[in-house]
Design a protein around this motif. Structure first.
Motif, PDB file in Angstrom:
ATOM      1  N   LEU A  29       0.831  -1.205   0.000  1.00  0.00           N
ATOM      2  CA  LEU A  29       0.000   0.000   0.000  1.00  0.00           C
ATOM      3  C   LEU A  29       0.866   1.256   0.000  1.00  0.00           C
ATOM      4  CD1 LEU A  29      -3.271   0.509   1.952  1.00  0.00           C
ATOM      5  CD2 LEU A  29      -1.521   2.270   2.031  1.00  0.00           C
ATOM      6  N   LYS A  30       1.891   1.285   0.837  1.00  0.00           N
ATOM      7  CA  LYS A  30       2.805   2.430   0.845  1.00  0.00           C
ATOM      8  C   LYS A  30       3.528   2.559  -0.493  1.00  0.00           C
ATOM      9  CE  LYS A  30       3.928   2.344   5.811  1.00  0.00           C
ATOM     10  NZ  LYS A  30       5.058   2.206   6.780  1.00  0.00           N
ATOM     11  N   LEU A  68      -8.085   2.587   1.454  1.00  0.00           N
ATOM     12  CA  LEU A  68      -7.967   3.733   0.564  1.00  0.00           C
ATOM     13  C   LEU A  68      -7.700   5.043   1.305  1.00  0.00           C
ATOM     14  CD1 LEU A  68      -9.566   6.260  -1.011  1.00  0.00           C
ATOM     15  CD2 LEU A  68      -7.934   4.849  -2.256  1.00  0.00           C
ATOM     16  N   PRO A  69      -8.389   5.353   2.406  1.00  0.00           N
ATOM     17  CA  PRO A  69      -8.068   6.619   3.085  1.00  0.00           C
ATOM     18  C   PRO A  69      -6.601   6.728   3.501  1.00  0.00           C
ATOM     19  CG  PRO A  69     -10.181   5.794   3.848  1.00  0.00           C
ATOM     20  CD  PRO A  69      -9.578   4.707   2.997  1.00  0.00           C
ATOM     21  N   TRP A  70      -6.006   5.627   3.935  1.00  0.00           N
ATOM     22  CA  TRP A  70      -4.588   5.664   4.291  1.00  0.00           C
ATOM     23  C   TRP A  70      -3.743   5.915   3.045  1.00  0.00           C
ATOM     24  CZ3 TRP A  70      -1.236   0.844   5.879  1.00  0.00           C
ATOM     25  CH2 TRP A  70       0.049   1.284   6.235  1.00  0.00           C
ATOM     26  N   LEU A  71      -4.021   5.185   1.971  1.00  0.00           N
ATOM     27  CA  LEU A  71      -3.262   5.374   0.739  1.00  0.00           C
ATOM     28  C   LEU A  71      -3.380   6.812   0.236  1.00  0.00           C
ATOM     29  CD1 LEU A  71      -2.826   3.055  -2.245  1.00  0.00           C
ATOM     30  CD2 LEU A  71      -3.779   5.306  -2.682  1.00  0.00           C
ATOM     31  N   ALA A  72      -4.594   7.366   0.275  1.00  0.00           N
ATOM     32  CA  ALA A  72      -4.795   8.746  -0.179  1.00  0.00           C
ATOM     33  C   ALA A  72      -4.000   9.721   0.676  1.00  0.00           C
ATOM     34  CB  ALA A  72      -6.280   9.099  -0.152  1.00  0.00           C
ATOM     35  N   GLY A  73      -3.970   9.486   1.976  1.00  0.00           N
ATOM     36  CA  GLY A  73      -3.170  10.327   2.849  1.00  0.00           C
ATOM     37  C   GLY A  73      -1.701  10.254   2.493  1.00  0.00           C
ATOM     38  N   GLU A  74      -1.212   9.045   2.210  1.00  0.00           N
ATOM     39  CA  GLU A  74       0.187   8.866   1.819  1.00  0.00           C
ATOM     40  C   GLU A  74       0.488   9.569   0.493  1.00  0.00           C
ATOM     41  OE1 GLU A  74       2.839   7.096   3.215  1.00  0.00           O
ATOM     42  OE2 GLU A  74       1.685   6.779   5.057  1.00  0.00           O
TER      43      GLU A  74
END
Length: 401
Positions: A29-30, A68-74
């Motif tokens: 994901l990162k 997805l919210p984590w990926l978008a934040g990254e």
């Protein structure tokens, strides 16, 4: 029904690396976020233009509950929300259908479909079982156990290919011949310094270290694809006693990620690398066949997508397939009346590997570029998935009027 477009060139894929290779140390994901930030910048797509996104991921990793919210934040776009979707090898097409439906319903104008998987170093999961003997829990190896056992049918994936091979009378020799054709087609993608791959893949590809602070290595293209010869294939014995499927006639697990921008017709020209090329999503199809016959599921899925598009197979300019087994393409060709050489030019998952979620996105990207090279037309991608199921998509590439 409003038209959904893929801005030409607004997509990307990493090279795919055979598992335990050069991408095996990266949190998928990162890594997907890292790649997407650079890919969007190269393609001059402003991440702030997205109002929706969906993530495809079939192998969980630490923290992936936040999806997805984590990926978008990254990626630096923390306003973005959306679902995480998992449908084994059909994840890519399901992802495109979900994003396209959201745009069609008016809930989005510019959206991102992004998929990632690291098959390497798959998680080992422990499930508490208080009612078990002595309270002992249960466990599974997420990747290997999924390959080796369908909890509904009780068989492994190779058995599904053997069942279809037996039903249609496909021999090891026929599978070997198909494999040689597919490897020869992939060689076309490597000509002229991998000119075809460079249409959507940023090469040379810089692989970061696990902390994303420095370059660890550089890939010139897909990694872990071994030379394949008629003599070498003939030496391989079937995986199962009395069977026909060898390791040469099946794909390999891999790591990687891919992304595709989707939008409405009003926005597509501004986001396209070439505004004169129009790429439209036409239809989708889904199917499931009788138990333990997974490779055959592509046939009804393809027919449903073609029916929804009011097309026949003769109307298609190009076809791509997900073929975890050579048997997949043999049965599709037989049922749809295709020659084995007439589809999967420039490569396919049988050759470049099988990172489950992004695999379908890469195939659709390659299909778009195949159609652009041929001057346009309709294209079909279809692939099977766990549970004896399959999904298909029809796209159209044409000059923008």
């Amino acid at each position: 029904m409003s038209e959904i477009e893929i801005p030409y060139g607004a997509y990307w894929s990493t090279p795919f690396a055979r598992w335990q290779g050069s991408l095996s140390h990266l949190h998928s994901l990162k890594f997907a976020a890292h790649v997407a930030k650079d890919a969007l910048k190269r393609r001059q797509v402003d991440p702030e233009s997205f109002d929706f996104a969906a993530l495809g991921m079939s192998v969980p990793q630490k923290g992936s509950f936040y999806g997805l919210p984590w990926l978008a934040g990254e990626m630096g776009i923390p306003h973005l929300a959306g679902p995480t979707i998992s449908q084994a090898c059909a994840t890519g097409v399901r992802l495109l259908q979900t994003v396209a439906s959201t745009i069609r319903e008016g809930d989005s104008q510019v959206a991102l479909a992004i998929a990632c998987d690291r098959i390497s170093n798959g998680p080992h999961i422990y499930y508490p079982a208080p009612q078990g003997p002595g309270g002992t829990g249960d466990h599974e190896n997420w990747v290997l156990d999924s390959f080796n056992w369908d909890p509904y049918t009780g068989v492994n994936m190779v058995t599904t290919a053997e069942n279809v091979a037996k039903e249609y009378g496909f021999t090891t020799e026929e599978q070997n011949e198909l494999t040689l054709i597919r490897y020869a087609q992939y060689e076309n993608a490597l000509k002229d310094d991998s000119a075809f791959l460079r249409r959507f893949m940023d090469l040379p590809f810089s692989v970061p270290d696990a902390r994303f602070r420095k370059e660890q290595t550089v890939l010139s293209g897909d990694e872990g694809i071994f030379p394949t010869t008629r003599e070498g294939l003939a030496k391989l014995k079937p995986v199962m006693e009395g069977g026909t499927v060898t390791f040469g006639g099946q794909t390999h697990p891999a790591d990687g990620n891919a992304g595709i921008v989707l939008t409405n017709a009003d926005q597509a020209k501004a986001l396209s690398r070439d505004p004169g090329i129009k790429v439209s999503i036409v239809s989708f199809g889904q199917a499931r066949v009788k138990a333990a016959h997974m490779p055959a599921a592509t046939i009804p899925a393809a027919r449903r997508a073609l029916q929804a598009a009011n097309l026949t197979v003769n109307d298609l300019t190009a076809i791509k397939t997900h073929n975890p087994f050579a048997v997949n393409d043999l049965v599709l060709a037989k049922e749809l009346g295709l020659s084995l050489e007439s589809f999967n030019d420039y490569g396919c998952s049988l050759v470049w590997g099988h990172p489950q979620s992004p695999m379908g996105l890469r195939a659709v990207i390659e299909l778009i570029e195949m159609l652009a090279i041929k001057g346009g037309g309709h294209g079909l991608f279809v692939g099977c998935a766990a549970g004896d199921s399959a999904m298909a998509i029809v796209i159209k590439v044409e000059d923008r009027a």
